[in-house]
Design an enzyme around this catalytic site. Sequence first.
Site, PDB file in Angstrom:
ATOM      1  N   HIS A 153       0.811  -1.226   0.000  1.00 48.38           N
ATOM      2  CA  HIS A 153       0.000   0.000   0.000  1.00 48.38           C
ATOM      3  C   HIS A 153       0.843   1.275   0.000  1.00 48.38           C
ATOM      4  O   HIS A 153       0.306   2.364  -0.220  1.00 48.38           O
ATOM      5  CB  HIS A 153      -0.937   0.021   1.208  1.00 48.38           C
ATOM      6  CG  HIS A 153      -2.003  -1.025   1.165  1.00 48.38           C
ATOM      7  ND1 HIS A 153      -2.843  -1.191   0.087  1.00 48.38           N
ATOM      8  CD2 HIS A 153      -2.364  -1.980   2.074  1.00 48.38           C
ATOM      9  CE1 HIS A 153      -3.678  -2.194   0.323  1.00 48.38           C
ATOM     10  NE2 HIS A 153      -3.399  -2.689   1.512  1.00 48.38           N
TER      11      HIS A 153
ATOM     12  N   HIS B   6      -6.687  -7.112  -0.563  1.00 46.09           N
ATOM     13  CA  HIS B   6      -6.730  -5.685  -0.884  1.00 46.09           C
ATOM     14  C   HIS B   6      -5.855  -5.395  -2.103  1.00 46.09           C
ATOM     15  O   HIS B   6      -4.790  -5.990  -2.263  1.00 46.09           O
ATOM     16  CB  HIS B   6      -6.216  -4.844   0.289  1.00 46.09           C
ATOM     17  CG  HIS B   6      -6.899  -5.123   1.589  1.00 46.09           C
ATOM     18  ND1 HIS B   6      -6.386  -6.004   2.518  1.00 46.09           N
ATOM     19  CD2 HIS B   6      -8.057  -4.647   2.106  1.00 46.09           C
ATOM     20  CE1 HIS B   6      -7.199  -6.051   3.565  1.00 46.09           C
ATOM     21  NE2 HIS B   6      -8.220  -5.246   3.341  1.00 46.09           N
TER      22      HIS B   6
END
Length: 238
Positions: free
Chosen positions: A13, A52
């Site tokens: 991320h 994710h």
Amino acid sequence: YNLVDSVGGGLHHAGPDYGGGFCVFNDVAVCAEAFLRTLGNERVLILDTDVHAGNGTMDIFYKDPRVLFIDIHQDPLSIYPGRGFIEEIGEGEGKGYTVNIPLPPYTGNEGMEMVLEKVFMPLVLQFEPQIIIRNGGSDPHFSDSLGSLRLTYDGFHKIGKIVREAAGVRNIPVVNMSCSGYNPDTVAEGMYSILSGLIDKELDIHEDEMPESYDPQVESIEEIISELGEKLSDHWNI
């Protein structure tokens, strides 16, 4: 083939100038850059199987045709970070080298296996990477509190097995980066299951039955693959 495993790696991320999602520095990108700069590789494939989307990794290599980024994740409309849509395929020279595959919640093992075989495998053959980096931990598991893909340990084992098979076709080295997972009872087992598939070891751990149903949604996933093929038709044959 050669395999290196990085336990605790895969901080996908973190972007070029930002952090997020418990990630400060993107070690996936650092690893890829090391192969490109230090070892002189020209083609690196990153496969992200975390629940994710790897928005940071995507942003770092969004314009770079040397890195083919394949990201299989839960539909970003239903989960953090709200990125990773099919339409996000790269820009400039890197257009076509970002491949996002958003799966519906409750997909289960079948959906993951389907996209690995129908998208990942063909792209490995066409891109001919010199290294494969796979990242993602146990959060696609059915008991994880932050995801809804509903994989079992068998599903994780299949991820490792298919990556091994793809790499074995041309003896491509693999770096496996295992991170994430929000159920402490399944983190180690999820990582172990993927690694077992990567080393061609039979899965030998017990798993409780899934307490709730799931829907393979085969037709929906076939539509996703078809749409992806249209979006990338100028670059790849899917």
